[in-house]
Design an enzyme around this catalytic site. Structure first.
Site, PDB file in Angstrom:
ATOM      1  N   GLY A   1       0.941  -1.062  -0.195  1.00 31.42           N
ATOM      2  CA  GLY A   1      -0.124  -0.264  -0.085  1.00 31.42           C
ATOM      3  C   GLY A   1       0.820   1.313  -0.025  1.00 31.42           C
ATOM      4  O   GLY A   1       1.950   1.374   0.723  1.00 31.42           O
ATOM      5  N   SER A   2       0.500   2.112  -0.882  1.00 28.61           N
ATOM      6  CA  SER A   2       1.136   3.479  -0.924  1.00 28.61           C
ATOM      7  C   SER A   2       0.752   4.477  -1.724  1.00 28.61           C
ATOM      8  O   SER A   2      -0.656   4.382  -2.061  1.00 28.61           O
ATOM      9  CB  SER A   2       2.726   3.124  -1.704  1.00 28.61           C
ATOM     10  OG  SER A   2       2.479   1.962  -2.706  1.00 28.61           O
ATOM     11  N   ARG A   3       1.195   5.685  -2.249  1.00 29.84           N
ATOM     12  CA  ARG A   3       0.666   6.533  -2.698  1.00 29.84           C
ATOM     13  C   ARG A   3       1.273   7.127  -4.014  1.00 29.84           C
ATOM     14  O   ARG A   3       2.553   7.199  -3.739  1.00 29.84           O
ATOM     15  CB  ARG A   3       0.141   7.598  -1.674  1.00 29.84           C
ATOM     16  CG  ARG A   3      -0.716   8.819  -2.323  1.00 29.84           C
ATOM     17  CD  ARG A   3      -1.033   9.761  -0.938  1.00 29.84           C
ATOM     18  NE  ARG A   3      -0.743  11.202  -1.268  1.00 29.84           N
ATOM     19  CZ  ARG A   3      -0.829  11.863  -0.236  1.00 29.84           C
ATOM     20  NH1 ARG A   3      -0.991  11.884   0.909  1.00 29.84           N
ATOM     21  NH2 ARG A   3      -0.512  13.186  -0.434  1.00 29.84           N
TER      22      ARG A   3
END
Length: 218
Positions: A183-185
């Protein structure tokens, strides 16, 4: 199905462990080993699924900004971008969950003028503070008429950012830019005055979804 090269070792190890567990289960006839084999197979399949790297095609154009990551648009904010654009910009933030494709693509084509790694913290990637305080890699691209900044941001779980970009190289819109694990952006900064074609809550697909249109050259 293609797989990201960064996942080759992990996929191989997971598959070998699953195969070894099945071999042990067959040899010993032990139900705990059968259960372990099934669990390891599920893990191996998930690792391969995570590192999948499908081909992407879609609308292209010098004035278009396409999604650099799969995920959901969680923020669109007017900011002052001091590191590369050096002025007002629109920041479009895409959050990737663990089920999204994590290979990133260039939102625009042009010449890479800026590559900067910044160590930092590991807030939840949806936290507004993440854009400035989390570990991140920033890539600035000159399209020939405008400048666009792409920022990979590590999240609460993601602890590894991979970027292929090198200063001075020419890159193609939609080509592979790197990878963020788990999970990241991804933030894309476009010049103020750009016309948005997405809104908060939209799901976007890297290399396919058009997120904005750049303003005419000054």
């Amino acid at each position: 199905m293609n797989f990201a090269r960064e996942g080759t070792l992990l996929i191989s190890v997971a598959a070998l462990l699953a195969a070894a567990a099945f071999a042990g289960a067959v040899k010993r006839g032990s139900w705990p080993l059968w259960l372990l084999a099934v669990v390891l197979t599920v893990v191996a399949l998930w690792v391969a699924y995570f590192f999948r790297d499908p081909e992407r095609t879609g609308e292209r154009g010098q004035n278009l900004v396409i999604a650099g990551a799969d995920g959901k648009v969680v923020m669109i904010t007017e900011v002052d971008e001091p590191t590369y654009i050096h002025g007002p910009a629109l920041r479009i933030s895409t959050f990737l969950n663990i089920f999204n494709v994590h290979v990133n693509r260039y939102p625009v084509g042009g010449v890479v003028e800026y590559v900067q790694y910044s160590p930092g913290r590991f807030f939840d990637a949806r936290n507004p503070r993440a854009s400035m305080e989390n570990e991140q890699m920033s890539v600035g691209i000159n399209t020939g008429s405008q400048t666009v900044l792409v920022r990979q941001i590590a999240g609460l779980i993601a602890r590894r950012l991979v970027t292929y970009s090198r200063e001075g190289e020419s890159v193609e819109q939609g080509a592979r830019m790197g990878l963020m694990q788990f999970g990241s952006r991804l933030d894309v900064f476009v010049p103020s005055g750009s016309s948005l074609r997405v809104r908060v809550g939209d799901s976007v697909v890297a290399g396919e979804t058009v997120m904005a249109e750049l303003p005419a050259a000054p």
